[in-house]
Scaffold this motif. Structure first.
Motif, PDB file in Angstrom:
ATOM      1  N   LYS A 106     -81.953  26.487  -4.742  1.00 29.23           N
ATOM      2  CA  LYS A 106     -82.122  26.324  -6.192  1.00 29.23           C
ATOM      3  C   LYS A 106     -82.979  25.113  -6.511  1.00 29.23           C
ATOM      4  O   LYS A 106     -83.856  25.166  -7.396  1.00 29.23           O
ATOM      5  CB  LYS A 106     -80.751  26.204  -6.865  1.00 29.23           C
ATOM      6  CG  LYS A 106     -79.936  27.487  -6.853  1.00 29.23           C
ATOM      7  CD  LYS A 106     -78.558  27.272  -7.461  1.00 29.23           C
ATOM      8  CE  LYS A 106     -77.738  28.555  -7.416  1.00 29.23           C
ATOM      9  NZ  LYS A 106     -76.361  28.345  -7.960  1.00 29.23           N
ATOM     10  N   LEU A 107     -82.758  24.021  -5.804  1.00 32.21           N
ATOM     11  CA  LEU A 107     -83.578  22.831  -6.015  1.00 32.21           C
ATOM     12  C   LEU A 107     -85.043  23.103  -5.668  1.00 32.21           C
ATOM     13  O   LEU A 107     -85.960  22.604  -6.340  1.00 32.21           O
ATOM     14  CB  LEU A 107     -83.046  21.664  -5.184  1.00 32.21           C
ATOM     15  CG  LEU A 107     -81.753  21.013  -5.667  1.00 32.21           C
ATOM     16  CD1 LEU A 107     -81.217  20.038  -4.616  1.00 32.21           C
ATOM     17  CD2 LEU A 107     -81.993  20.283  -6.991  1.00 32.21           C
ATOM     18  N   TRP A 109     -86.589  25.975  -5.986  1.00 30.81           N
ATOM     19  CA  TRP A 109     -87.175  26.765  -7.068  1.00 30.81           C
ATOM     20  C   TRP A 109     -87.413  25.911  -8.310  1.00 30.81           C
ATOM     21  O   TRP A 109     -88.378  26.142  -9.053  1.00 30.81           O
ATOM     22  CB  TRP A 109     -86.292  27.953  -7.399  1.00 30.81           C
ATOM     23  CG  TRP A 109     -86.447  29.078  -6.418  1.00 30.81           C
ATOM     24  CD1 TRP A 109     -85.536  29.520  -5.506  1.00 30.81           C
ATOM     25  CD2 TRP A 109     -87.618  29.890  -6.233  1.00 30.81           C
ATOM     26  NE1 TRP A 109     -86.056  30.555  -4.764  1.00 30.81           N
ATOM     27  CE2 TRP A 109     -87.333  30.809  -5.183  1.00 30.81           C
ATOM     28  CE3 TRP A 109     -88.868  29.940  -6.847  1.00 30.81           C
ATOM     29  CZ2 TRP A 109     -88.257  31.749  -4.747  1.00 30.81           C
ATOM     30  CZ3 TRP A 109     -89.793  30.878  -6.412  1.00 30.81           C
ATOM     31  CH2 TRP A 109     -89.486  31.770  -5.371  1.00 30.81           C
ATOM     32  N   VAL A 110     -86.560  24.928  -8.550  1.00 31.54           N
ATOM     33  CA  VAL A 110     -86.812  23.996  -9.660  1.00 31.54           C
ATOM     34  C   VAL A 110     -88.132  23.267  -9.425  1.00 31.54           C
ATOM     35  O   VAL A 110     -88.946  23.107 -10.344  1.00 31.54           O
ATOM     36  CB  VAL A 110     -85.651  22.999  -9.806  1.00 31.54           C
ATOM     37  CG1 VAL A 110     -86.009  21.903 -10.821  1.00 31.54           C
ATOM     38  CG2 VAL A 110     -84.376  23.708 -10.254  1.00 31.54           C
ATOM     39  N   GLN A 111     -88.367  22.841  -8.184  1.00 28.78           N
ATOM     40  CA  GLN A 111     -89.648  22.212  -7.849  1.00 28.78           C
ATOM     41  C   GLN A 111     -90.812  23.141  -8.179  1.00 28.78           C
ATOM     42  O   GLN A 111     -91.811  22.727  -8.776  1.00 28.78           O
ATOM     43  CB  GLN A 111     -89.692  21.857  -6.366  1.00 28.78           C
ATOM     44  CG  GLN A 111     -88.709  20.807  -5.921  1.00 28.78           C
ATOM     45  CD  GLN A 111     -88.755  20.593  -4.415  1.00 28.78           C
ATOM     46  OE1 GLN A 111     -89.808  20.709  -3.798  1.00 28.78           O
ATOM     47  NE2 GLN A 111     -87.618  20.293  -3.818  1.00 28.78           N
ATOM     48  N   ILE A 114     -91.492  23.412 -11.907  1.00 27.64           N
ATOM     49  CA  ILE A 114     -92.096  22.181 -12.435  1.00 27.64           C
ATOM     50  C   ILE A 114     -93.579  22.119 -12.079  1.00 27.64           C
ATOM     51  O   ILE A 114     -94.419  21.752 -12.903  1.00 27.64           O
ATOM     52  CB  ILE A 114     -91.364  20.929 -11.899  1.00 27.64           C
ATOM     53  CG1 ILE A 114     -89.949  20.851 -12.468  1.00 27.64           C
ATOM     54  CG2 ILE A 114     -92.124  19.658 -12.274  1.00 27.64           C
ATOM     55  CD1 ILE A 114     -89.124  19.705 -11.898  1.00 27.64           C
ATOM     56  N   VAL A 148     -86.812  15.621  -8.445  1.00 30.14           N
ATOM     57  CA  VAL A 148     -86.183  16.772  -7.797  1.00 30.14           C
ATOM     58  C   VAL A 148     -86.476  16.785  -6.296  1.00 30.14           C
ATOM     59  O   VAL A 148     -85.593  17.110  -5.496  1.00 30.14           O
ATOM     60  CB  VAL A 148     -86.647  18.084  -8.455  1.00 30.14           C
ATOM     61  CG1 VAL A 148     -85.983  19.286  -7.787  1.00 30.14           C
ATOM     62  CG2 VAL A 148     -86.317  18.085  -9.940  1.00 30.14           C
ATOM     63  N   THR A 152     -83.718  16.653  -3.420  1.00 34.91           N
ATOM     64  CA  THR A 152     -83.666  17.696  -2.396  1.00 34.91           C
ATOM     65  C   THR A 152     -83.680  17.090  -1.007  1.00 34.91           C
ATOM     66  O   THR A 152     -82.913  17.506  -0.119  1.00 34.91           O
ATOM     67  CB  THR A 152     -84.859  18.661  -2.552  1.00 34.91           C
ATOM     68  OG1 THR A 152     -84.891  19.166  -3.885  1.00 34.91           O
ATOM     69  CG2 THR A 152     -84.742  19.820  -1.576  1.00 34.91           C
TER      70      THR A 152
END
Length: 319
Positions: A106-107, A109-111, A114, A148, A152
């Motif tokens: 999930k982290l 995919w957040v990257q 962004i 992020v 991570t």
């Protein structure tokens, strides 16, 4: 039918060290893209490619007529693909780890989102003729990416258990104050940039309507507050006999702040030469990473279960 990530995960099991390296690569590239973006602005190449997503109305890539500035701007755009590849590697490695650590995926995919959002904002920045507010937002989104990627990287070296504090509650509250003040410092820095020289192009670029000297002094006050909180954190951690690695993170922060402060005052006294501005941008990234590492070192996450060793790598040492 397996999706591509699940298909890779079914055939490859990266070692914990590989997952850590993938996360670190994304972090390094998130800093590199900030520094190269600064190089674009400092060389006056912000409109080297005068449109987006193409470089010119008639060419997807830089042309010979655009010269040095076009090459610099286009090169920075190409680095976005390198950053995306690093983030993609982090996502694939996290998805393929055994057991699958959903939080890391999930982290990752957040990257990715962004990066995509900042690419679009970068395009808007070009299309609006380097609007200073858009430029500031571009940098703040890059800072969010660094946040992020740092988180991570730290999580790859921890388990997925519930976080447990390593220091008393007041110390953790001090770390929140340090984080908040550093964010104010970074935001004030974007105002200094937006109202000062080095607009990013040799043409007449609109600047933020603030007195530059006043914004510099506000930025300096915020910097001194961050330094005071960092010193307080270092002293408090010694008083409460915090773990050695936590005290080391606080020491590292003081070293980075000292270097960054020296660069800031020298660049102001020497009429902000380009080389020192670039060094200050790098320092801004390193300060934020150091502050985050201090905050993250105040808690620990134990592993919920034993990790499955990677294929062909029976002996792994924790890092």
């Amino acid at each position: 039918m397996l999706n591509p990530l699940a298909h890779i995960a079914s055939r490859w099991t990266p070692s914990p060290r590989t997952v850590q390296r993938a996360a670190l690569a994304a972090l390094v590239m998130s800093v590199v893209i900030v520094v190269t973006g600064g190089a674009v602005r400092l060389t006056g190449s912000g409109l080297g490619c005068d449109t987006w997503p193409k470089c010119t109305d008639d060419s997807l890539i830089v042309t010979q007529e655009q010269g040095f500035h076009g090459a610099i701007e286009f090169g920075n755009r190409m680095l976005t693909y390198v950053l995306s590849a690093a983030v993609g590697w982090a996502i694939i490695a996290a998805r393929s780890a055994k057991p699958w650590r959903h939080s890391l995926t999930k982290l990752g995919w957040v990257q990715f989102f962004i990066v995509m959002a900042n690419a679009v904002l970068g395009g808007i920045t070009v299309l609006t003729g380097l609007n200073p507010y858009s430029v500031a937002g571009h940098f703040l989104l890059a800072t969010a990416l660094i946040t992020v990627t740092t988180l991570t990287w730290q999580r790859t070296r921890e388990g997925d258990g519930s976080p447990r504090p390593r220091v008393p509650g007041p110390v953790r509250k001090l770390s929140w104050a340090l984080l908040a003040t550093t964010l104010v410092l970074i935001a004030a820095g974007t105002v200094v940039t937006g109202s000062g020289p080095h607009a990013g192009d040799s043409s007449e670029i609109r600047r933020m309507p603030f007195d530059w000297d006043a914004t510099v002094h506000v930025h300096a006050v915020a910097a001194w507050l961050v330094c005071a909180l960092a010193v307080a954190m270092w002293l408090v951690l010694r008083v409460v006999d915090a773990p050695a690695d936590t005290r080391a993170r606080a020491r590292d922060l003081l070293v980075v702040l000292l270097a960054q402060g020296a660069i800031g005052y020298v660049q102001y006294a020497t009429q902000v030469p380009e080389a020192l501005v670039a060094a200050h941008m790098l320092g801004s990234c390193l300060v934020w990473i150091a502050v985050l590492r201090v905050a993250l070192s105040l808690r620990e996450r134990p592993a919920e279960q034993a990790e499955i060793p990677s294929q062909g790598d029976p002996q792994l040492s924790a890092v």
